[in-house]
Design an enzyme around this catalytic site. Structure first.
Site, PDB file in Angstrom:
ATOM      1  N   GLY A  46       0.818  -1.203   0.000  1.00 17.76           N
ATOM      2  CA  GLY A  46       0.000   0.000   0.000  1.00 17.76           C
ATOM      3  C   GLY A  46       0.857   1.260   0.000  1.00 17.76           C
ATOM      4  O   GLY A  46       2.052   1.211  -0.308  1.00 17.76           O
ATOM      5  N   GLY A  61       6.013   4.425  -8.574  1.00 16.05           N
ATOM      6  CA  GLY A  61       6.726   3.162  -8.779  1.00 16.05           C
ATOM      7  C   GLY A  61       5.726   2.017  -8.937  1.00 16.05           C
ATOM      8  O   GLY A  61       5.843   1.198  -9.854  1.00 16.05           O
ATOM      9  N   HIS A  62       4.731   1.985  -8.052  1.00 16.29           N
ATOM     10  CA  HIS A  62       3.690   0.959  -8.156  1.00 16.29           C
ATOM     11  C   HIS A  62       2.903   1.127  -9.456  1.00 16.29           C
ATOM     12  O   HIS A  62       2.612   0.148 -10.144  1.00 16.29           O
ATOM     13  CB  HIS A  62       2.723   1.058  -6.968  1.00 16.29           C
ATOM     14  CG  HIS A  62       3.363   0.838  -5.643  1.00 16.29           C
ATOM     15  ND1 HIS A  62       3.582   1.849  -4.745  1.00 16.29           N
ATOM     16  CD2 HIS A  62       3.850  -0.290  -5.057  1.00 16.29           C
ATOM     17  CE1 HIS A  62       4.161   1.356  -3.652  1.00 16.29           C
ATOM     18  NE2 HIS A  62       4.349   0.070  -3.822  1.00 16.29           N
ATOM     19  N   SER A  71       9.604   5.890  -2.129  1.00 12.09           N
ATOM     20  CA  SER A  71       8.796   6.737  -1.249  1.00 12.09           C
ATOM     21  C   SER A  71       9.670   7.342  -0.155  1.00 12.09           C
ATOM     22  O   SER A  71       9.295   8.318   0.484  1.00 12.09           O
ATOM     23  CB  SER A  71       7.650   5.926  -0.637  1.00 12.09           C
ATOM     24  OG  SER A  71       8.109   4.679  -0.192  1.00 12.09           O
TER      25      SER A  71
END
Lengths: 296, 296
Positions: free
Chosen positions: B39, B44-45, B194
């Protein structure tokens, strides 16, 4: 004109081919029943195959002597094998496919990744077999992933294994229904086992006492006894009186399938389990019962 | 008259419902692509989601902060969460379903059964995080069983994780193709993370040196150097000269994905990896290269 073709059992040794076979069967809408074995098949296995045929469209068994569940190398190397006989018995039982992989294909990168069982292992037979159920859970994880069964069938003879397989299925979320099959017994009550042939005739005559001892514990439960120690003592006393050759390894009463005492007094489902050593064979047996809290 | 209905992303929290959803998608002949995340989604995700959409018909992501891969309880409790933002970003990325299970449903019987990683853990980041990859492998085994993907997508930023996921898939015979996605970088070469927001402006200005140091190692390899120690020294020397704020945690050169030295001299695919600590953030980065045996 259509000609009836005798359907032959498939023998598959490659994991990828097995996964492909299962995929095809599922596409046809068939449910998959799976019975993992270590081979050297006997009536006990055949009864599981028959049970599977009742509730699954496609029945698959595996014969694989899993190196990682043996404590000693010798024990593994000397484990009895008779693949020709296994194939014959399996085919006669009417199962659809037999999985006969090599250790190298099941463990393609050795033991880089394994499964660890952190509960239910330090009681009954697990106590004297450290690491055994890690090996069992590791190979079953692999087999369940390869075969993706809807149902798996295990004999209640190894009740601890059944309890741990239940944990494995729950823990890893396998969409599998575990079907625990009742212990198959000889006429005189002795639980069937490939080890029974190793009993001398005197030992064989004494062996039915194992089950009778467990039944004395059941009787105690039925009369309302709810003290763990009392039930254990009842069975132990029975064995003291009736066993001349066998040496008791353990007698235990535990909640099932938790394999611990869930409360100070007996309530819910319990197992009474024993292991008895004879000269050339260590026999195990068990009974289970649902117990209401007694007003005794 | 048929009305076009905007397709909305499904949010599913129950493992059984997720397995059912996947089953339906597979019945429609769709391939399943899966991206597991913790989460707090970012670009990037999103790049992994986009990559998955290229090669899978149905793209599923999970957001699950896995308690068993954290060393310290605090670290787990304080892990950043923003589910509303995750759902928004995931939906915007056009994925089909988002899996948002609770820790209680993923670990229905606690840690009774876990996965153990016995190789590739005692190097790079694994060295300072005992048990971390056991937790990762445990939760991935559960997620792979629930979602049964055809493809899984992992970023090469955590190259050690990718290598271990490869071992997991091979060991347990998951019929899954592992797709390792290249590291996404800022204009100046800094690997996106992050954690980058935790850098001071001076640290941020220095951070691109990580990648430049790794490239100095690559240059050495391209000129034919095949000595592990020499390549490591090249990168370390670069950092000594160019890093004023960052403290080098490790620089290592290993065969990839084996994560060990397969031979006394470099040959085959290797990774040059580093970790550097800044005041509030520890950054990692790596490059890989296929090396022929040099005639140097």
């Amino acid at each position: 004109m259509k000609v009836a073709v005798a359907k032959r059992m498939l023998c598959i040794s490659s994991p990828a081919e097995m996964t492909q076979y299962v995929r095809e069967q599922k596409k046809l809408g068939k449910t998959i029943g799976f019975i993992p074995t270590m081979g050297y098949l006997h009536e006990g296995h055949a009864s599981l195959f028959a049970k599977a045929a009742e509730s699954s469209d496609c029945v698959i068994a595996s014969c694989f002597v899993n190196p990682t569940q043996f404590g000693e190398r010798d024990d593994y190397v000397n484990y009895p094998k008779d693949q020709a006989h296994d194939i014959q018995l399996a085919e006669k039982s009417g199962i659809h496919a037999l999985f006969l992989p090599s250790a190298e294909t099941i463990y393609p990168n050795g033991e880089q990744i394994t499964v660890k069982v952190n509960a239910k292992t330090n009681v009954l037979c697990g106590k004297s077999r450290p690491g055994h159920f890690d090996g069992v859970a590791t190979v079953l994880t692999k087999l369940f992933t390869i075969i993706q069964p809807d149902h798996v069938y295990f004999g209640m003879k190894d009740a601890q294994q059944v309890a741990i397989v239940g944990s494995l299925i729950t823990s890893f979320h396998f969409p599998i229904k575990l079907i625990a099959c009742p212990i198959v017994r000889e006429e005189d009550g002795l639980a069937k086992s490939s080890r029974n042939v190793r009993l001398s005739s005197q030992e064989r005559a004494e062996a039915p006492e194992l089950f009778k001892g467990l039944q004395s514990g059941l009787t105690k439960l039925k009369t309302g006894e709810r003290d763990f120690a009392q039930v254990i003592e009842t069975v132990e006393t029975y064995y003291k009186t009736h066993l001349k050759l066998g040496i008791v390894d353990y007698v235990d009463v535990l909640n099932y399938p938790d394999l611990k005492r869930n409360a100070p007094v007996i309530s819910g489902r319990v197992i009474i389990a024993c292991a008895v050593r004879f000269d050339q064979a260590r026999l195990i047996d068990n009974v289970t019962m649902d117990c209401e809290v007694s007003a005794k």
